[in-house]
Structures are given as structure tokens and as C-alpha cells.
Design a protein around this motif. Structure first.
Motif, PDB file in Angstrom:
ATOM      1  N   HIS A 177     -11.728  -5.948   1.276  1.00 27.04           N
ATOM      2  CA  HIS A 177     -10.979  -6.242   2.492  1.00 27.04           C
ATOM      3  C   HIS A 177     -10.710  -4.961   3.253  1.00 27.04           C
ATOM      4  CE1 HIS A 177      -7.794  -5.276  -0.414  1.00 27.04           C
ATOM      5  NE2 HIS A 177      -7.030  -4.969   0.609  1.00 27.04           N
ATOM      6  N   HIS A 223       0.824  -1.215   0.000  1.00 17.79           N
ATOM      7  CA  HIS A 223       0.000   0.000   0.000  1.00 17.79           C
ATOM      8  C   HIS A 223       0.856   1.262   0.000  1.00 17.79           C
ATOM      9  CE1 HIS A 223      -2.093  -3.323   2.084  1.00 17.79           C
ATOM     10  NE2 HIS A 223      -3.101  -2.969   1.331  1.00 17.79           N
ATOM     11  N   HIS A 280      -8.421  -2.505   6.112  1.00 21.20           N
ATOM     12  CA  HIS A 280      -7.028  -2.120   6.331  1.00 21.20           C
ATOM     13  C   HIS A 280      -6.798  -1.659   7.761  1.00 21.20           C
ATOM     14  CE1 HIS A 280      -7.161  -1.828   1.866  1.00 21.20           C
ATOM     15  NE2 HIS A 280      -6.010  -2.444   2.026  1.00 21.20           N
ATOM     16  N   ASP A 286      -3.618  -5.925   5.700  1.00 23.76           N
ATOM     17  CA  ASP A 286      -4.921  -6.288   5.134  1.00 23.76           C
ATOM     18  C   ASP A 286      -5.635  -7.191   6.119  1.00 23.76           C
ATOM     19  OD1 ASP A 286      -4.664  -5.117   2.556  1.00 23.76           O
ATOM     20  OD2 ASP A 286      -3.323  -6.748   1.961  1.00 23.76           O
ATOM     21  N   ASP A 307      -3.451   0.304  -3.872  1.00 19.32           N
ATOM     22  CA  ASP A 307      -3.574  -1.119  -3.601  1.00 19.32           C
ATOM     23  C   ASP A 307      -4.046  -1.833  -4.866  1.00 19.32           C
ATOM     24  OD1 ASP A 307      -3.919  -3.591  -2.514  1.00 19.32           O
ATOM     25  OD2 ASP A 307      -5.227  -2.957  -0.875  1.00 19.32           O
TER      26      ASP A 307
HETATM   27 MN   LIG Z   1      -5.047  -3.989   0.833  1.00 19.20          MN
END
Ligand SMILES: [Mn+2]
Ligand SMILES: [Mn+2]
Ligand SMILES: [Zn+2]
Ligand SMILES: [Zn+2]
Lengths: 141, 141
Positions: free
Chosen positions: B90, B36, B92, B103, B84
Motif C-alpha cells: 500500500h 506510522h 502512503h 494509507d 508500519d
Molecule cells: Mn501504512
DNA sequence: TTGCATATTTGTAATGATTACATTTGTATT
DNA sequence: AATACAAATGTAATCATTACAAATATGCAA
């Protein structure tokens, strides 16, 4: 939901912040408007009433509010830091059409991700985006 | 999880992006590192290999990736736009101590807030912050 | 009340990320 | 090779935020 200046002052004092004229006005703006404004939006509005009001004061004051947990930062989109005097757990929805930011109640604790088992979680944020009710009905005509 | 240059190229072509040398390198960085990164972090790393690489190219390429849904933006904290290449649903987690971003799988659809009944939701983001496992054991150790 | 110490506000300059835009370079086609 | 088009580059502009020093306000002791 329009608290008096006295109530705003109390609120500040409870968090050990001296209730100056500027601080009262800024907190009053946040709690009455509830619009998750940027620093600039707050300044644009308040400078009408307080012509001497500096943008630095806005930033300094908001920083103080964040540190004392009187407000929190909302960062739904990059390049626009927004502020919220409602520090209760709730999610935010931003309309891509009209830009409005809506609050919504959400039970974040249901999630309980296993992968964060031994992590210390201090903050939980939920941000949605899409098209709001108003804009949908406007489109439909 | 280290895809070949051919696989990266395929990935780009599938999204109708011509696989130039720079684009391949930037996407390769995202999918292999999975960290990220900010635009600057990508540039700092890749410019070692491609001395001519411009920051503008990083920004242009990332913009293209976002538009074609090849990557998404992560804005946990103000003043740092992160990227990302994992576009699956998902959450963070950002560690306030070491800055790492983790994640975590999360079933966001459980939430279903009533208040957004007639809203069209396009994106759902879940951001946590606190202290990560590693930093906790470091403190205790 | 006056004077002083401290806190707060203000204005200006600096920073840093991102974008705009014109130029250069690369690629494909004839 | 000449042309057309796409992509990459470098530089300047923009914009939010921060740093910092000067001005102003506040509280309290003498
Ligand atoms: Mn991610
Ligand atoms: Mn809110
Ligand atoms: Zn709307
Ligand atoms: Zn950590």
C-alpha cells in the motif's frame, strides 16, 4: 551530457540564484554525475578542487536548490538524504548489493488512488529496491 | 481493530519471536494505533505505562520486527524513520500541513517499468505528499 | 578608488536520532 | 537453589544535520 559552466550559470540565474563559484560547482556535480549523492559524497569530491569548501556550504546550497525547485530530495533509505537535479517525474531503484541508484521512467498518474480523491497531491515518489542487472549477472558468473 | 494480548502473542510466536511484555506492548501499539510512528513516539507513549522502558528496547524490538517481516520501515521524509505493522502492499500520503500519514490502496504492479526488465525487485514503495482532505476543508471553512 | 551594505562562505559548537556495548534483570531448566 | 541463556536497561559513542557567529567576497555609492 556535460553542460558548460555558462549553461550551469544560466540554470542558476533562471531560478534566481546568484551563480557563485561554489554553487556552480555543486550544481555541475549534480547534473553531470547524476548519481543521487549524499551531501558528504558531494563534499568529498569537490573538496579536492576547492580545499576551503565547507560542508555547511554544501548543506546551505542544497537547501537553496530544493527551495527553488532546482533539485529534489531522494529518501529511499533512512539515514541517507540524497539529492537529484533531475526534477522530472521518475522512479528510483536502489540495489541492495552494490548500492547504485537507478532512474526509471514511470507513469505514476496511472495509479490515481480513489482514497486520495479530495487530497491535494504535491509530490509523488516511487522507490524500489532489490538486486540490479549487473549484480545478478555477476552472481551467476 | 483491537486485537487481544493473546492474539498479539500469537502473532509474535508465528514469527518466532518470544512474546515478552515489552514486545507485546510495542506490537500492540503498532497494530492498534496504525499511525506510522517514530521510535520516539512509541517510547513517549509506552513509557507512561512501563516507566522502566528503555529507548534501546524500542530500537532493538523494531529491528527484530523488521528482520522477521512483522513490520516495515517507512521513510517518507528524511530524519524520521517510521514504522508500519501493515506489511501489505500500500502507498502512503503525508500531509505537509498536519503531518498525518494516510494509507492508500494502490495497484503498484500496473507500473511495470521496462527499464527494470532484468532487475530483481524486492520492495516497492509509493510515497505522496501534499495537503489532506481535513486540512483543505479547514482552510476553506 | 575607497568605504560601506549585503550576500555568501566558513569553522565550530550544538542537536538529535541511532547504535554499541557493558551491566542488570528475567526466564527456563536441572 | 544454581546455572545458562535471553531480553532489557543505561550510558557513552557515532554520525548526519543544523545553528550561529566570524570571516570573506561582492556590488554599488560617494
Ligand atoms: Mn501504512
Ligand atoms: Mn533520479
Ligand atoms: Zn547492483
Ligand atoms: Zn492534514
Amino acid at each position: 551530457m556535460t553542460p558548460s559552466v555558462e549553461e550551469i550559470s544560466e540554470h542558476l540565474l533562471k531560478h534566481n540564484i546568484k551563480p557563485s563559484y561554489q554553487r556552480i560547482k555543486i550544481l555541475e556535480y549534480l547534473v553531470t554525475k547524476r548519481n543521487h549523492p549524499t551531501a558528504d559524497e558531494i563534499h568529498k569530491e569537490l573538496v579536492k578542487e576547492i580545499p576551503s569548501l565547507s560542508k555547511t556550504t554544501i548543506y546551505n546550497t542544497l537547501k537553496t536548490f530544493i527551495e527553488t525547485n532546482l533539485a529534489r530530495v531522494i529518501t529511499i533509505e533512512e539515514n541517507e538524504t540524497r539529492y537529484d537535479a533531475d526534477i522530472s517525474d521518475h522512479g528510483h531503484f536502489k540495489c541492495d548489493e552494490c548500492g547504485s541508484i537507478y532512474d526509471f521512467r514511470v507513469n505514476i498518474d496511472i495509479l490515481e488512488p480513489d482514497e486520495l480523491e479530495s487530497f491535494k497531491i504535491n509530490e509523488k515518489n516511487v522507490y524500489y529496491s532489490g538486486i540490479c542487472k549487473k549484480c545478478i549477472s555477476k552472481e551467476e558468473g
